[in-house]
Design a protein around this motif. Structure first.
Motif, PDB file in Angstrom:
ATOM      1  N   UNK A  64       3.822  -6.084  10.677  1.00 15.51           N
ATOM      2  CA  UNK A  64       4.497  -5.855   9.398  1.00 15.51           C
ATOM      3  C   UNK A  64       4.382  -4.381   9.029  1.00 15.51           C
ATOM      4  N   UNK A  65       5.367  -3.900   8.290  1.00 13.25           N
ATOM      5  CA  UNK A  65       5.368  -2.509   7.844  1.00 13.25           C
ATOM      6  C   UNK A  65       4.450  -2.309   6.646  1.00 13.25           C
ATOM      7  N   UNK A  66       4.364  -3.326   5.804  1.00 14.29           N
ATOM      8  CA  UNK A  66       3.685  -3.219   4.521  1.00 14.29           C
ATOM      9  C   UNK A  66       2.968  -4.529   4.220  1.00 14.29           C
ATOM     10  N   UNK A  67       1.703  -4.442   3.840  1.00 12.68           N
ATOM     11  CA  UNK A  67       0.929  -5.631   3.471  1.00 12.68           C
ATOM     12  C   UNK A  67       0.280  -5.372   2.125  1.00 12.68           C
ATOM     13  N   UNK A  68       0.531  -6.284   1.195  1.00 11.71           N
ATOM     14  CA  UNK A  68      -0.132  -6.255  -0.099  1.00 11.71           C
ATOM     15  C   UNK A  68      -1.189  -7.338  -0.117  1.00 11.71           C
ATOM     16  N   UNK A  69      -2.366  -7.002  -0.627  1.00 12.57           N
ATOM     17  CA  UNK A  69      -3.346  -8.030  -0.951  1.00 12.57           C
ATOM     18  C   UNK A  69      -3.373  -8.129  -2.465  1.00 12.57           C
ATOM     19  N   UNK A  70      -3.687  -9.295  -2.971  1.00  9.30           N
ATOM     20  CA  UNK A  70      -3.834  -9.477  -4.411  1.00  9.30           C
ATOM     21  C   UNK A  70      -5.092 -10.281  -4.658  1.00  9.30           C
ATOM     22  N   UNK A  71      -5.961  -9.724  -5.483  1.00  9.30           N
ATOM     23  CA  UNK A  71      -7.227 -10.386  -5.788  1.00  9.30           C
ATOM     24  C   UNK A  71      -8.387  -9.823  -4.999  1.00  9.30           C
ATOM     25  N   UNK A  72      -9.586 -10.095  -5.509  1.00  5.63           N
ATOM     26  CA  UNK A  72     -10.805  -9.708  -4.820  1.00  5.63           C
ATOM     27  C   UNK A  72     -11.169  -8.247  -4.919  1.00  5.63           C
ATOM     28  N   UNK A  73     -10.671  -7.555  -5.966  1.00  5.47           N
ATOM     29  CA  UNK A  73     -10.911  -6.111  -6.071  1.00  5.47           C
ATOM     30  C   UNK A  73     -11.832  -5.734  -7.223  1.00  5.47           C
ATOM     31  N   UNK A 124       1.103   0.055   9.927  1.00  6.82           N
ATOM     32  CA  UNK A 124       1.155  -0.849   8.774  1.00  6.82           C
ATOM     33  C   UNK A 124       0.415  -0.227   7.600  1.00  6.82           C
ATOM     34  N   UNK A 125       1.070  -0.197   6.458  1.00  4.57           N
ATOM     35  CA  UNK A 125       0.456   0.265   5.215  1.00  4.57           C
ATOM     36  C   UNK A 125      -0.100  -0.947   4.487  1.00  4.57           C
ATOM     37  N   UNK A 153       8.025   7.183   7.526  1.00  2.64           N
ATOM     38  CA  UNK A 153       7.189   8.076   8.338  1.00  2.64           C
ATOM     39  C   UNK A 153       6.349   7.258   9.322  1.00  2.64           C
ATOM     40  N   UNK A 154       5.763   6.176   8.856  1.00  3.41           N
ATOM     41  CA  UNK A 154       4.972   5.318   9.749  1.00  3.41           C
ATOM     42  C   UNK A 154       5.824   4.746  10.879  1.00  3.41           C
ATOM     43  N   UNK A 155       7.063   4.409  10.580  1.00  4.15           N
ATOM     44  CA  UNK A 155       7.980   3.845  11.578  1.00  4.15           C
ATOM     45  C   UNK A 155       8.636   4.939  12.426  1.00  4.15           C
ATOM     46  N   UNK A 156       8.252   6.199  12.129  1.00  8.61           N
ATOM     47  CA  UNK A 156       8.795   7.368  12.812  1.00  8.61           C
ATOM     48  C   UNK A 156      10.304   7.490  12.635  1.00  8.61           C
ATOM     49  N   UNK A 157      10.766   7.080  11.452  1.00 10.37           N
ATOM     50  CA  UNK A 157      12.175   7.222  11.095  1.00 10.37           C
ATOM     51  C   UNK A 157      12.392   8.410  10.166  1.00 10.37           C
ATOM     52  N   UNK A 158      11.309   9.032   9.722  1.00 10.65           N
ATOM     53  CA  UNK A 158      11.355  10.257   8.922  1.00 10.65           C
ATOM     54  C   UNK A 158      10.266  11.165   9.465  1.00 10.65           C
ATOM     55  N   UNK A 159      10.438  12.457   9.323  1.00  9.02           N
ATOM     56  CA  UNK A 159       9.496  13.389   9.932  1.00  9.02           C
ATOM     57  C   UNK A 159       8.598  14.122   8.950  1.00  9.02           C
TER      58      UNK A 159
END
Length: 165
Positions: A64-73, A124-125, A153-159
């Motif tokens: 996945x490109x992006x992962x959000x966690x919710x809770x436990x912080x 993955x962010x 940038x992570x996907x190397x689609x921007x420099x």
């Protein structure tokens, strides 16, 4: 299109003792506001090893490109999402977490109690969000404008991050 995932960290939610409202709220918000599709969602208990394994699966297997966690912080003894996140990321992204906390402080002084973090694992962010639906979606709204470029940038689609003049 950004492929995203949401991991809800909740002992009660994982046992079916509480309905997860944050995960679906994040999914709806991200799909409406970004060029993104949430392809995976799960609820896990506040167990560091299981959170780590799930993050690794989302990043390394599902890619996945992006992962959000919710809770436990927060400050509770079982709140270990930031520790799990830091154990799996290759590079921390403190600016994301700083913006979330800074802007959240304008809404509630309790924002300073968040230990949420963020970082990059391979391409993955991963971003920790609060456990409440409102806090989670507000947090995403604060970083929304910068996320697509960072993911490109992570996907190397921007420099680069320089402004276009």
């Amino acid at each position: 299109m950004t492929k995203a995932g949401v991991i809800t960290v909740s002992d009660k939610g994982s046992k079916g003792q509480r309905v997860d409202k944050s995960g679906p709220a994040i999914k709806k918000f991200v799909e409406e506001k970004m060029d993104a599709r949430v392809t995976s969602m799960i609820i896990v208990p506040d167990e560091q090893e299981l959170i780590e394994k799930t993050l690794l699966y989302y990043a390394d297997v599902l890619k996945l490109d992006l992962v959000f966690t919710t809770g436990g912080t927060g400050f509770a003894p079982r709140d270990v999402t930031p520790e799990a996140t830091m154990n799996v990321v290759d590079k921390p992204t403190p600016g994301i977490s700083e913006v979330i906390r800074s802007k959240s402080l304008g809404i509630t002084p309790k924002a300073m109690l968040s230990r949420g973090t963020s970082g990059i694992r391979k391409s993955t962010l991963i971003i920790n969000l609060p456990g409440s639906p409102r806090g989670a979606t507000e947090s995403v709204s604060f970083i929304l404008d910068a996320l697509p470029h960072g993911i490109d940038i992570l996907k190397e689609e921007a420099k680069e991050c320089a402004r276009k003049d």
